[in-house]
Design a protein around this motif. Structure first.
Motif, PDB file in Angstrom:
ATOM      1  N   UNK A 193       0.796  -1.220   0.074  1.00  0.00           N
ATOM      2  CA  UNK A 193       0.196   0.023  -0.013  1.00  0.00           C
ATOM      3  C   UNK A 193       0.826   1.313  -0.004  1.00  0.00           C
ATOM      4  N   UNK A 194       1.757   1.172   0.776  1.00  0.00           N
ATOM      5  CA  UNK A 194       2.790   2.477   1.036  1.00  0.00           C
ATOM      6  C   UNK A 194       3.524   2.766  -0.382  1.00  0.00           C
ATOM      7  N   UNK A 195       4.060   1.762  -0.994  1.00  0.00           N
ATOM      8  CA  UNK A 195       4.781   2.027  -2.298  1.00  0.00           C
ATOM      9  C   UNK A 195       3.854   2.292  -3.271  1.00  0.00           C
ATOM     10  N   UNK A 196       2.799   1.845  -3.319  1.00  0.00           N
ATOM     11  CA  UNK A 196       1.626   2.188  -4.425  1.00  0.00           C
ATOM     12  C   UNK A 196       1.303   3.539  -4.360  1.00  0.00           C
ATOM     13  N   UNK A 197       1.098   3.879  -2.990  1.00  0.00           N
ATOM     14  CA  UNK A 197       0.580   5.298  -2.712  1.00  0.00           C
ATOM     15  C   UNK A 197       1.898   6.484  -3.161  1.00  0.00           C
ATOM     16  N   UNK A 198       3.251   5.975  -2.583  1.00  0.00           N
ATOM     17  CA  UNK A 198       4.326   6.573  -2.706  1.00  0.00           C
ATOM     18  C   UNK A 198       4.274   7.232  -4.261  1.00  0.00           C
ATOM     19  N   UNK A 199       4.467   6.141  -4.918  1.00  0.00           N
ATOM     20  CA  UNK A 199       4.653   6.259  -6.401  1.00  0.00           C
ATOM     21  C   UNK A 199       3.295   6.460  -7.151  1.00  0.00           C
TER      22      UNK A 199
END
Lengths: 301, 1183
Positions: free
Chosen positions: B464-470
């Motif tokens: 979730x974090x990486x998807x949101x960050x990018x």
């Protein structure tokens, strides 16, 4: 309830200035925003709908600053975008229930009643159990308007709602849209002139990110009365006429080409006066060769 | 047309920055995998860019390469649907088959170019500083191209074709991603089963990349071959390539035939229903009158999260792709439990004990986690992907509600996956009639934080974090999967050694002991679980913070929005959980590094190197030896503490006076005091860092003199380790050795024995792990321990009230005092200082065998095979007594131990066997029942040999400690189960010998000079003695062996003595045979290419070759001129007769007369020779 837009500007990273210092104040009722593709209408709509940022300017919905308190603004907002997707494997009833829930109607019974009523209103009750992805374009738009009006929003934005609808469907849509304007601020963004003339008593014309005209449709038409002259010509004469005159528009009628020319006076005896309509007024406003300040109303103060 | 499409695919892909990112990733993978492959071959003589490394990598492909291929290939066709361009595009093309072919080859060629990054990375390894220049040889261009053509290229064709096939049939990119995951599962399964599968042919065919076959081939290569050879292509390899290439062709044809424009762009049939229009009027008034009360409080938001989660959960579980994935996973789990688990897990097939059932998750979890990462990204971006965000983002529900709802959905999905594992395990157990179900273990392993459900939740948060960050579904996939795989591989390759840096790994995942559970790793788990869970919460908070609502924004615009979202509440939450995470990390650091003394491999190696450099000068300094031990030891297993007072009698057995006492001690051992009764000990040097102390004796100890020492010591493990179970002192199953005591002298065992490590530390390479026969110092020490020749002991040991201690010698008495159990053990006769004290909760089975009292100490839950152990012990005792005289002691203890460290440990009176060897075997299978007999005989034989033979601590000593016991075990199997059964064990010996050769870190010494290399001493040594016994006559050989072992009464003997005696016993005709086995590395290739019978003449066409290998495997062919035994088998496979024929090198025809008609012919039935691939020596006779 009033929507106030002050000095709104937006430039995209590729350098395109989508909005240039837009100022508008819109009250309750049906407000039409007319402009061509790429004029900045959808950018403006998305910005009001809290989906996009602006570089400069403010938007207030009554006292709510839309940029600083988007979550407050969304409570009063209904939005039907130009294009929207649907989940596969979800029926219209399920989706409307979901949207109602998102809009804050947490009681199951209330949601059920509301969804039922909406589906009846937009004539989708019989097909409510069918998957949304099976709906035709018109049905999908009706679903779209149903979800937009959940929660009795005070500001409803409809972006190109009749694009792609057949004439019969469009007529039915006009009914529902006209009812909306009785209780809320409704902004209808469109490039279809008929939408404005049918529904709106207040409008603005937007072109290249700027408000070129602000006022009633009748005002706009009045401002070009006596200034539109028409003549039948040969197709290959068009370039020459465009050099000599301010050609407002040209059209083919029964196989023959006709030009409408903008001029304060009769250009020459071969022309005859034309009673202008909304379309003529619109073309005149967006014509690069015609100063938009000559139109009554002009830009909003 | 096709060329245009291919060209377009090239232009499209190579305009995208991500294509170059993929290339860079594969380039890094090439370097990374080369380092890993090199570590696989521990021998420093294997070049870092050896052809074998190239073949290894090119067949392995790598998880990142597989995923990248799927992304590129699936995109070629699916892109047209996803960007909704299909309708406009397809109407422009005349020929849809040409279009399809163009897309296929376009995708293939793009992949080919991107994949070239991988071998390029491998080629660049010498320039990365990963090794010294001398560790690299010339670039093996030929082998790289060869490997690329026969391995990478067909594998790439398979992956591309499979991805496109799935997209054609499912019309979704996700189908391709899921599909390649299944390819990876097939690959992992095949590799996991490689070594122990009962169906090796099928498991090798199952491997879509041919990697397991390549491993099998290169494992059997000598060092010289690894550095120079081309991969020999055997029939299994060819068949594997043919099978998978055929699969690719079939899939291509199926896709080709299936694909047409109308089919591809049409909605699936259930979507095709276009509904009739309803032409009624539209209104809004009636809905406006419905009274509604919108709520926007926290309670309503949480309620929404759960409702939305339920909706998404239903939607996901309704999806056909998802259901297929679940079914497939379930079948994989079942397959593992029924067929494969034990093959992967231990040496025999297994009863379906719970720990084996839950272990399934370990080899599969990487794939499952990758799948979870993909599901997470897909669900998180569900609204963006479908376009629903256009309406929902303008609505007054905060983003965190949606994010939380998706998290809850995925929590449900991953819970299902964990429950599938549970279901598969229960089905496997109950269908086998096994009801010994450990529910607690199921819960702990499948639902907690050791690759369980909690770990899945942590993974979801990262995705979730990486998807949101990018702010991109695809980037989120690639980066989250890339990071995860990077962490997995980094741990394997020891690029990162501390688990506290590798989210979400926790210690002990592969270290479950039936006896000791997770031991100290259970103490570690809450810390790691806490750290990763708090980090996961931080990820979620950051997801909400960075989530892009509305239209796409630039980084600058997004950062503006992020700053707006940094409210007091948000910042406080972030700070709180980050501080908690930091707190857990500090706790882990304190426990693992400070208290448990964790060291990285480099640190350990550096310490060992420092020790050697500083103290090797004392290696042959005479030190007194222990002749008597009086030990009072108190064990506190629950505290992992041992306190003792030892009275040592030390004697100077050298010919020189001793005036210094060197004392070494193990880590975590505190020597509180060492006092001498009649001498003052002055500290001359005290090196706390390297744990070496030198005492100056107030008066020297003259040759023959003795001195008494009293030692007070304490061993106490604190904190928790992340990888070392510290099994010598643990909660249940303490296996405490004599290294509890101070070590007098220079401790050779602390040296680095891996030449690669030695070179890295600037030390000279070693030729052998043991001293040569001519080293007089080592010749005067016992191989079991150089601290004592033979000693006597009296040990009083106490332990907790729930445990028993099994020790060496006779058990004098046991008693209970203040809630603790006490045991006294005394030596029945002088023995060696190599014993252990084993403390655990045991049940005991006691019985007599002749004059010997036998006790089997076993884990209370492991009642399954005790009867078998008893029978094996009884038969072994009887048989060994016949061969080697009476059992040397009055009592025998067979003790189950945790699997840590060595599997088999034998010393006076005691044989300890790892819990993974036989205690939970499924003895309904005869070979697994036989295995128990086999290990019992072997281990008991060691007791006989040890009691009689004082072997010197020089090369060749393992002939006594390993070869002879192994020989006895093999002969026992012959006697008790028949030669046909015994042959399987002989073959197993050969196989283990070959494998061991592949793993040799220094050089393979000949048997006579074997140096702590079990593959030589046990596997080859056992075969050597067996072969000689068969040729001499088994009875005669056994008689001689017994006498030989009896003879060695004084002084230490070496393998030279043994060999000399052996040669005296053997006729001259067998001397060359003995020499081949003991003094050479001889290997034979003998095969039977034709066997027929006509007119009572048996005609055999035999190909024979003999090679002698040097220490690094360079082969020299030598002519054969020796006898070969030929066996004739009847229809039941029983040996009816053997004949001897003289054979020569090369292929020749041999005739012999026979009055009977055998069914089959077998060459060398009694294993006279060390033959590679014995199966080629068996043939059915043609008439």
């Amino acid at each position: 309830m009033e929507l106030t837009i002050n000095n709104l500007s937006k430039t995209y990273p590729n350098g395109v200035q989508a909005l240039k210092n837009v100022n508008l104040t819109i009250g309750k009722g049906m407000f039409g925003l007319l402009g061509q593709n790429g004029s900045g209408k959808s950018t403006l709509m998305r910005t009001i709908a809290t989906l996009q940022d602006a570089d400069e300017g403010e938007i207030f919905l009554e006292k709510i600053d839309v940029f600083k308190k988007p979550e407050q603004a969304r409570k009063a907002l209904g939005y039907l975008p130009q294009e929207f997707g649907v989940y596969d494997n979800v029926s219209a009833e399920e989706m409307l229930d979901y949207v109602a829930d998102i809009k804050g109607i947490v009681k199951k019974k209330e949601r059920k009643e509301l969804v039922e009523a909406l589906l009846h209103n937009v004539n989708l009750y019989e097909v409510r159990k069918n998957k949304l992805e099976t709906y035709s374009g018109g049905m999908k738009q009706r679903f779209g308007i149903a979800q937009a009006i959940i929660g009795n929003p005070e500001l409803i934005i409809v972006d190109e709602p009749t694009a792609g609808l057949d004439p019969a469907e469009r007529k039915r849509f006009y009914n529902i849209l006209s009812e909306l304007g009785e209780d809320a601020i409704v902004i209808l963004s469109t490039h279809i002139v008929e939408d404005i003339t049918t529904l709106c008593n207040d409008m603005a014309v937007i072109g290249s990110g700027e408000v070129l005209f602000r006022g009633a449709p009748t005002q706009l038409i009045e401002s070009i009365k006596g200034k539109i002259w028409e003549k039948e010509i040969n197709r290959n004469e068009l370039p020459e006429y465009e050099k000599r005159f301010v050609v407002n528009s040209s059209r083919i009628k029964q196989g023959k080409m006709s030009v409408d020319v903008y001029s304060d006076d009769l250009p020459d005896s071969s022309f005859k006066a034309k009673e202008p309509d909304m379309e003529d007024a619109y073309f005149a406003v967006i014509h690069p060769g015609i100063d938009s300040l000559t139109f009554a109303g002009g830009k909003d103060a | 047309m096709m060329k245009k499409i291919i060209k377009f695919e090239f232009l499209y892909n190579f305009k995208k920055p991500f294509t170059y990112v993929f290339f860079a990733i594969l380039f890094a993978q090439g370097i990374w995998y080369s380092i890993g492959a090199n570590d696989y071959y521990s021998n420093n003589n294997t070049l870092m860019n050896a052809p074998v490394i190239m073949y290894y990598n090119l067949s392995a492909m790598g998880m990142l390469l597989i995923i990248i291929t799927a992304v590129i290939s699936a995109g070629a066709l699916a892109r047209d649907l996803e960007f909704k361009i299909a309708e406009t595009l397809y109407s422009s093309f005349l020929n849809e088959k040409e279009f399809f072919t163009g897309k296929y080859f376009g995708a293939f060629f793009v992949n080919l170019i991107v994949v070239l990054g991988y071998p390029l990375g491998m080629l660049m390894l010498p320039y990365t500083g990963a090794g010294m220049p001398e560790q690299f040889g010339p670039v093996p261009w030929g082998q790289i191209v060869h490997g690329f053509i026969i391995l990478t290229l067909p594998n790439l064709i398979l992956l591309v074709t499979f991805s496109i096939f799935l997209v054609v049939f499912f019309r979704k990119t996700a189908a391709a991603y899921v599909g390649v995951l299944f390819v990876m599962m097939a690959f992992i399964t095949s590799v996991a089963l490689r070594e122990h599968s009962s169906y090796p042919f099928f498991t090798q065919l199952l491997d879509p990349f041919g990697f397991s076959i390549v491993l099998n081939i290169i494992d059997n290569m000598s060092i010289a071959e690894r550095n120079t050879a081309w991969l020999p292509v055997n029939h299994v390899f060819l068949l594997n390539r043919l099978v998978w290439l055929s699969v690719s062709i079939i899939m291509f044809i199926a896709s080709f035939l299936r694909f047409d424009f109308k089919y591809f762009i049409a909605l699936p049939s259930k979507k095709k229903i276009l509904l009739e229009e309803n032409h009624g009027e539209l209104h809004t008034h009636s809905s406006n009158s419905i009274a509604v009360t919108p709520a926007f409080n926290m309670a309503s938001f949480f309620g929404k999260s759960f409702r939305f989660a339920w909706m998404d959960f239903k939607s996901m579980t309704r999806s056909a792709v998802f259901r297929i994935v679940l079914v497939f996973l379930f079948l994989m789990f079942l397959g593992y439990n029924f067929l494969w688990t034990s093959e992967y897990y231990i040496t025999t097939s297994h009863l379906p004990i719970t720990s084996v059932m839950t272990f399934v998750r370990v080899p599969m979890m990487v794939m499952i986690f990758v799948m979870i990462l993909i599901f997470s990204g897909e669900l998180l971006f569900k609204d963006r992907k479908s376009g629903v965000w256009q309406i929902t983002d303008a609505m007054p529900t905060p983003s965190w509600v949606f994010i939380l709802s998706r998290f809850i959905t995925l929590a449900g999905i991953t819970f299902i996956i964990s429950t599938l594992l549970l279901a598969a395990g229960l089905i496997a157990q109950l269908s086998a009639g096994f009801t010994d179900i450990e529910w607690g273990l199921y819960f702990k392993d499948l639902y907690a934080a050791r690759f369980g459900w909690i770990t899945s939740l942590q993974i979801i948060c990262m995705a979730f974090f990486l998807g949101s960050l990018f702010s991109s579904r695809l980037k989120g996939h690639v980066i989250s999967i890339g990071i995860f795989i990077f962490l997995v591989i980094s741990l394997e390759l020891k690029l990162i050694e501390q688990l506290r840096f590798t989210f979400p790994f926790a210690p002990g995942i592969e270290d479950y002991s039936e006896m000791n559970g997770y031991g100290v790793f259970d103490a570690a788990l809450p810390w790691y679980a806490g750290a990763w869970s708090t980090l996961a919460v931080v990820f979620i908070l950051l997801t909400v913070l960075f989530w892009n609502r509305g239209t796409d924004r630039t980084w600058k615009e997004r950062w503006k929005v992020v700053k707006q979202r940094l409210t007091r509440v948000n910042v406080s939450a972030l700070v709180l959980f980050f501080c908690l995470f930091a707190g857990f990390q500090c706790g882990i650091y304190d426990n693992v590094v400070q208290k448990a003394g964790f060291q990285t491999s480099d640190q350990k190696e550096a310490e060992a190197a420092d020790y050697e450099r500083k103290y090797i000068k004392y290696a042959e300094t005479a030190q007194p030896k222990i002749t008597d031990l009086n030990l009072k030891l108190d064990l506190y297993p629950e505290k992992r503490k041992a306190v003792y007072k030892a009275g040592l009698l030390l004697q100077n057995k050298s010919s020189r006076p001793i005036d210094t006492l060197h004392v070494d001690w193990k880590d975590f051992l505190t020597i509180k005091s060492i006092k001498s009764e009649n001498r003052k000990l002055e500290i001359a040097e005290n090196d706390e860092t390297l744990r070496h102390l030198i005492y100056q004796l107030s008066k020297p100890l003259h040759p023959g003199d003795s001195m008494k020492l009293t030692v007070d010591g304490k061993l106490h493990y604190k904190g928790f380790h992340q990888s070392d179970p510290q099994g010598d002192l643990t909660f249940n199953g303490t296996f405490l050795g004599t290294d509890l005591l101070p070590y007098f002298g220079y401790d050779e065992s602390r040296e680095l024995d891996n030449n690669k490590d030695r070179l890295n530390q600037g030390l000279a390479v070693i030729e052998s792990r043991m001293d040569g026969h001519d080293n007089l110092f080592s010749r005067s020490n016992a191989v079991q321990s150089d601290q004592a020749d033979l000693l006597t002991w009296n040990i009083i040991v106490s332990t907790s009230g729930s445990q028993e201690v099994a020790g060496p010698g006779k058990q004098i008495k046991t008693w209970r005092e203040k809630g603790r159990n006490y045991f006294q053990y005394r030596s029945e006769m002088p023995g060696y200082l190599n014993f252990k004290l084993i403390s655990a909760r045991f049940n005991k089975k006691e019985f007599s065998s002749g004059k010997t009292r036998v006790s089997i100490y076993y884990h209370p839950d492991h009642t399954y095979n005790i009867k078998c152990f008893q029978e094996a012990a009884e038969k072994a005792m009887l048989w060994l007594s016949e061969k080697s005289g009476e059992y040397p002691y009055s009592c025998l203890r067979i003790v189950e131990k945790p699997f840590y460290d060595e599997d088999f440990v034998t010393f006076n009176n005691v044989t300890a066997i790892s819990e993974k060897h036989g205690w939970t075997a499924d003895i309904s299978k005869s070979e697994d029942m036989q295995y128990i007999y086999y290990v019992i005989v072997r281990e008991l034989a060691k007791q006989w040999v040890q009691a009689r033979v004082p072997a010197a601590n020089v090369q060749g000593a393992e002939i006594f400690t390993e070869s002879i016991p192994e020989y006895y075990a093999l002969t026992f199997m012959d006697d008790h189960f028949g030669h046909a059964q015994a042959a399987k064990w002989l073959d197993e010996n050969f196989k283990d010998y070959q494998e061991g050769k592949g793993e040799e870190a220094i050089v393979e010494h000949v048997l006579l000079n074997v140096d702590k290399a079990l593959y030589v001493s046990r596997e080859k040594g056992g075969l050597a003695l067996y072969s000689l016994a068969q040729q001499l006559g088994v009875e005669k050989f056994n008689k001689w062996l017994d006498e030989c072992l009896q003879k060695a009464k004084t002084g230490f003997i070496t393998s030279l003595d043994f060999y000399r005696d052996l040669k005296k016993e053997l006729p001259v005709s067998l001397h060359p045979v003995a020499e081949e086995w003991f003094k050479q590395r001889t290997q034979y290739q003998i095969s039977l290419s034709h066997a027929s019978m006509k007119n009572n003449i048996i005609i055999l066409e035999i190909s024979a070759a003999r090679g002698i290998l040097d220490s690094i495997g360079n082969l020299t062919e030598k002519p054969i001129a020796s006898l070969l035994e030929v066996g004739f088998l009847d229809g039941k496979g029983e040996l009816i007769e053997t004949r001897k024929i003289g054979i020569k090198s090369g292929t020749h025809t041999y005739n012999m007369h026979s009055s009977f008609k055998p069914d089959k012919v077998i060459l060398d039935p009694y294993y006279w020779y060390l033959i590679g691939n014995r199966k080629k020596g068996l043939r059915r006779l043609e008439f």
